[in-house]
Design a protein around this motif. Sequence first.
Motif, mmCIF file in Angstrom:
data_model
loop_
_atom_site.group_PDB
_atom_site.id
_atom_site.type_symbol
_atom_site.label_atom_id
_atom_site.label_comp_id
_atom_site.label_asym_id
_atom_site.label_seq_id
_atom_site.Cartn_x
_atom_site.Cartn_y
_atom_site.Cartn_z
ATOM 1 N N VAL A 159 56.500 24.993 19.439
ATOM 2 C CA VAL A 159 56.463 25.429 18.035
ATOM 3 C C VAL A 159 57.068 24.342 17.146
ATOM 4 C CG1 VAL A 159 57.350 27.107 16.370
ATOM 5 C CG2 VAL A 159 56.481 27.885 18.586
ATOM 6 N N THR A 160 58.193 23.788 17.581
ATOM 7 C CA THR A 160 58.845 22.734 16.806
ATOM 8 C C THR A 160 57.940 21.518 16.663
ATOM 9 O OG1 THR A 160 61.030 23.461 17.560
ATOM 10 C CG2 THR A 160 60.876 21.231 16.674
ATOM 11 N N ALA A 161 57.253 21.158 17.736
ATOM 12 C CA ALA A 161 56.333 20.012 17.686
ATOM 13 C C ALA A 161 55.207 20.257 16.686
ATOM 14 C CB ALA A 161 55.768 19.734 19.071
ATOM 15 N N LYS A 162 54.648 21.452 16.726
ATOM 16 C CA LYS A 162 53.552 21.783 15.804
ATOM 17 C C LYS A 162 54.024 21.766 14.351
ATOM 18 C CE LYS A 162 49.841 25.164 15.137
ATOM 19 N NZ LYS A 162 49.227 26.424 15.644
ATOM 20 N N GLU A 163 55.188 22.334 14.098
ATOM 21 C CA GLU A 163 55.725 22.355 12.734
ATOM 22 C C GLU A 163 56.085 20.948 12.264
ATOM 23 O OE1 GLU A 163 58.980 25.071 13.060
ATOM 24 O OE2 GLU A 163 57.713 26.861 12.830
ATOM 25 N N THR A 164 56.564 20.113 13.185
ATOM 26 C CA THR A 164 56.906 18.733 12.838
ATOM 27 C C THR A 164 55.657 17.944 12.467
ATOM 28 O OG1 THR A 164 58.837 18.790 14.294
ATOM 29 C CG2 THR A 164 57.983 16.619 13.703
ATOM 30 N N ALA A 165 54.592 18.130 13.231
ATOM 31 C CA ALA A 165 53.332 17.448 12.908
ATOM 32 C C ALA A 165 52.824 17.880 11.542
ATOM 33 C CB ALA A 165 52.294 17.742 13.986
ATOM 34 N N ALA A 166 52.972 19.159 11.232
ATOM 35 C CA ALA A 166 52.542 19.671 9.931
ATOM 36 C C ALA A 166 53.387 19.072 8.803
ATOM 37 C CB ALA A 166 52.628 21.191 9.910
ATOM 38 N N THR A 167 54.680 18.900 9.049
ATOM 39 C CA THR A 167 55.568 18.291 8.052
ATOM 40 C C THR A 167 55.131 16.870 7.738
ATOM 41 O OG1 THR A 167 57.464 19.634 8.734
ATOM 42 C CG2 THR A 167 57.943 17.579 7.593
ATOM 43 N N ILE A 168 54.808 16.106 8.782
ATOM 44 C CA ILE A 168 54.383 14.714 8.591
ATOM 45 C C ILE A 168 53.118 14.652 7.732
ATOM 46 C CG2 ILE A 168 53.539 12.645 9.776
ATOM 47 C CD1 ILE A 168 55.323 13.491 12.155
ATOM 48 N N GLN A 169 52.204 15.582 7.954
ATOM 49 C CA GLN A 169 50.953 15.582 7.173
ATOM 50 C C GLN A 169 51.193 15.813 5.691
ATOM 51 O OE1 GLN A 169 48.938 18.461 9.976
ATOM 52 N NE2 GLN A 169 47.230 17.055 9.684
ATOM 53 N N ARG A 170 52.323 16.432 5.359
ATOM 54 C CA ARG A 170 52.631 16.684 3.950
ATOM 55 C C ARG A 170 53.400 15.527 3.305
ATOM 56 N NH1 ARG A 170 53.959 21.840 6.225
ATOM 57 N NH2 ARG A 170 56.197 21.311 6.164
ATOM 58 N N MET A 171 53.810 14.548 4.103
ATOM 59 C CA MET A 171 54.630 13.460 3.573
ATOM 60 C C MET A 171 53.741 12.305 3.109
ATOM 61 S SD MET A 171 57.879 13.657 6.196
ATOM 62 C CE MET A 171 58.990 12.727 5.148
ATOM 63 N N GLU A 172 54.144 11.682 2.046
ATOM 64 C CA GLU A 172 53.296 10.681 1.381
ATOM 65 C C GLU A 172 53.119 9.404 2.183
ATOM 66 O OE1 GLU A 172 52.952 8.388 -2.966
ATOM 67 O OE2 GLU A 172 54.606 9.792 -2.559
ATOM 68 N N TYR A 173 54.194 8.947 2.839
ATOM 69 C CA TYR A 173 54.142 7.636 3.482
ATOM 70 C C TYR A 173 54.142 7.693 5.008
ATOM 71 C CZ TYR A 173 54.981 5.736 -1.163
ATOM 72 O OH TYR A 173 54.865 5.406 -2.489
ATOM 73 N N LEU A 174 54.046 8.879 5.562
ATOM 74 C CA LEU A 174 53.978 9.013 7.016
ATOM 75 C C LEU A 174 52.626 9.575 7.421
ATOM 76 C CD1 LEU A 174 57.495 10.475 7.979
ATOM 77 C CD2 LEU A 174 56.803 8.081 7.798
ATOM 78 N N THR A 175 52.134 9.143 8.577
ATOM 79 C CA THR A 175 50.877 9.671 9.106
ATOM 80 C C THR A 175 51.075 10.039 10.577
ATOM 81 O OG1 THR A 175 48.524 9.209 9.448
ATOM 82 C CG2 THR A 175 50.028 7.373 9.761
ATOM 83 N N VAL A 176 50.467 11.123 11.007
ATOM 84 C CA VAL A 176 50.633 11.610 12.376
ATOM 85 C C VAL A 176 49.377 11.321 13.183
ATOM 86 C CG1 VAL A 176 49.844 13.952 11.784
ATOM 87 C CG2 VAL A 176 51.286 13.599 13.801
ATOM 88 N N ALA A 177 49.566 10.821 14.396
ATOM 89 C CA ALA A 177 48.433 10.474 15.249
ATOM 90 C C ALA A 177 47.897 11.669 16.030
ATOM 91 C CB ALA A 177 48.831 9.359 16.223
ATOM 92 N N ASN A 178 48.715 12.702 16.198
ATOM 93 C CA ASN A 178 48.272 13.908 16.910
ATOM 94 C C ASN A 178 48.653 15.150 16.095
ATOM 95 O OD1 ASN A 178 51.009 13.383 17.458
ATOM 96 N ND2 ASN A 178 50.953 14.480 19.407
ATOM 97 N N PRO A 179 47.871 15.486 15.094
ATOM 98 C CA PRO A 179 48.197 16.632 14.236
ATOM 99 C C PRO A 179 48.263 17.967 14.961
ATOM 100 C CG PRO A 179 45.983 15.794 13.786
ATOM 101 C CD PRO A 179 46.646 14.803 14.667
#
Length: 512
Positions: free
Chosen positions: A405-425
């Motif tokens: 759950v933490t991993a999924k929520e963390t990936a979602a947080t990255i997608q909302r950030m302007e200068y970070l991008t996630v390789a495995n959403p």
Amino acid sequence: MPAQLIGHSYTPNIKQNFNHLFLNKQPEGIKEFEEIIQKVVNQLIDINLEQTVPYQGKLPSQVEEEVRNIITFKREGESIEEVLQMIGPAIMQNSLHVTDERSMGHLHCPPLLAGVAAELIISVYNQSMDSWDQSPAATFVEEEMISWLINQYQLSGNADGVFTSGGTQSNYMGLLLARDAFCEKKWNHNVKKYGLPYEASNMKILCSEEAHFTVKKSAYQLGLGEDAVVSIPTDSKHRMCVKEAEQKLKELIAEESYPFAIVGTCGTTDFGSIDPLTELASLADQYDLWFHADAAYGGALILSESHADKLKGLSLADSITVDFHKLFYQPISCGAFLINDKRNFKYINHHADYLNPEEDEEGGMPHLVNKSVATTRRFDALKLFMTLKVVGLSQMQQMVDHTFVTAKETAATIQRMEYLTVANPEPELNTVIFRFEGEDISPEELSELNRKIQQEMLFSGRAIAAKTKVYGHTYMKFTLLNPRTSSVDTQEVLEEIQSLGLKFLKAKEELK
């Protein structure tokens, strides 16, 4: 009786001089044990309370110097207080604190207290798991824990296994048995007795291009060479492409090579990807290959309520690697190697008259060395046994599922950030791959910037994130094994990473 013993005065009651050095039934031994353990416990608690970051941030050269300065020995020894006073700052405070919520770099778990307690018991009794007469009760505990694992993974009624030091040893054993079974079946050749046959230079192992490096390491240790490993491309989710694997098998056979094993990864180190195990099992059956499943990471999904279905097909493997010093939260090292047909252990079985003579087995003395490439082994099965008894399956399941759950929520947080991008959403397990991205910066500069951010986080003591490469570019990675780490913790670290990246970009612009 001689008065001198090679430079030492002989003392009739010399053993009394050593009573305080061991836990034994003498008062001085018991007293010393209690005092030493209590002093160590107190220091561990004090340092844990004082530690506010996952790592003190010292450079390798600084840690090396501090350690080197205490590696001196006196003829008469030193008190435990003096030793603890030295190793506290030099070793304990300079260690990575894996229980810290911001320690999320590698597949390096915080150990459960039940496992830590088991470690003390293991060390005090110091059982060697090679022969029954060195580990009477321990032998049967390990056998029963292997039976429990076999049932959990739904293996055949003829399955068996042994505890190992971890994934490297287990993967090696799987490919060792695969090699020798193939040589016997293909050429009626006994590798154990005669060594590798001439044709072995054309033997091949298939695995995904993202399989663990120990597949190649095992290949050269087995005398086949790294070139024996054929890497199969992965799909967009970093899973082995079965069609590509089958095409490569056809090519290998056509060129008169000898594919003998295929390795399916159940939880890659970076993306946590799980190869299509059922399809690989079918392919292995079709081409008469040994199917080894490296589930060192993903094998813990048997403890998960929401993700256990991802292990479908694992029970079809000829051999399986599973680690307990990852998502089972055991102190390092602790793993197991399982096989679906215990008769294949014959390829490593060897009888020594002084250790495991054949006649002992007829008398009901099982010698576990018959199933291992290691001779002396620790009683690691006790750690898993005590943990499951004390913590219970329900809490274990809750801990594992929380990390997903933490991993999924963390990936979602990255997608909302302007200068970070996630390789495995949509993380497969509990690793999240991401990087800082800025405008008007080359790919090479971007990789260097992300490496610099990761190093700054480490040496400032802010957080432990790992670094890796995706398609040749540097990324950062959170491995969220700690069930005490929440998405609030990861968000705070991500915000620091983004701020640090912007700071570095600004400094770079000012230098122009």
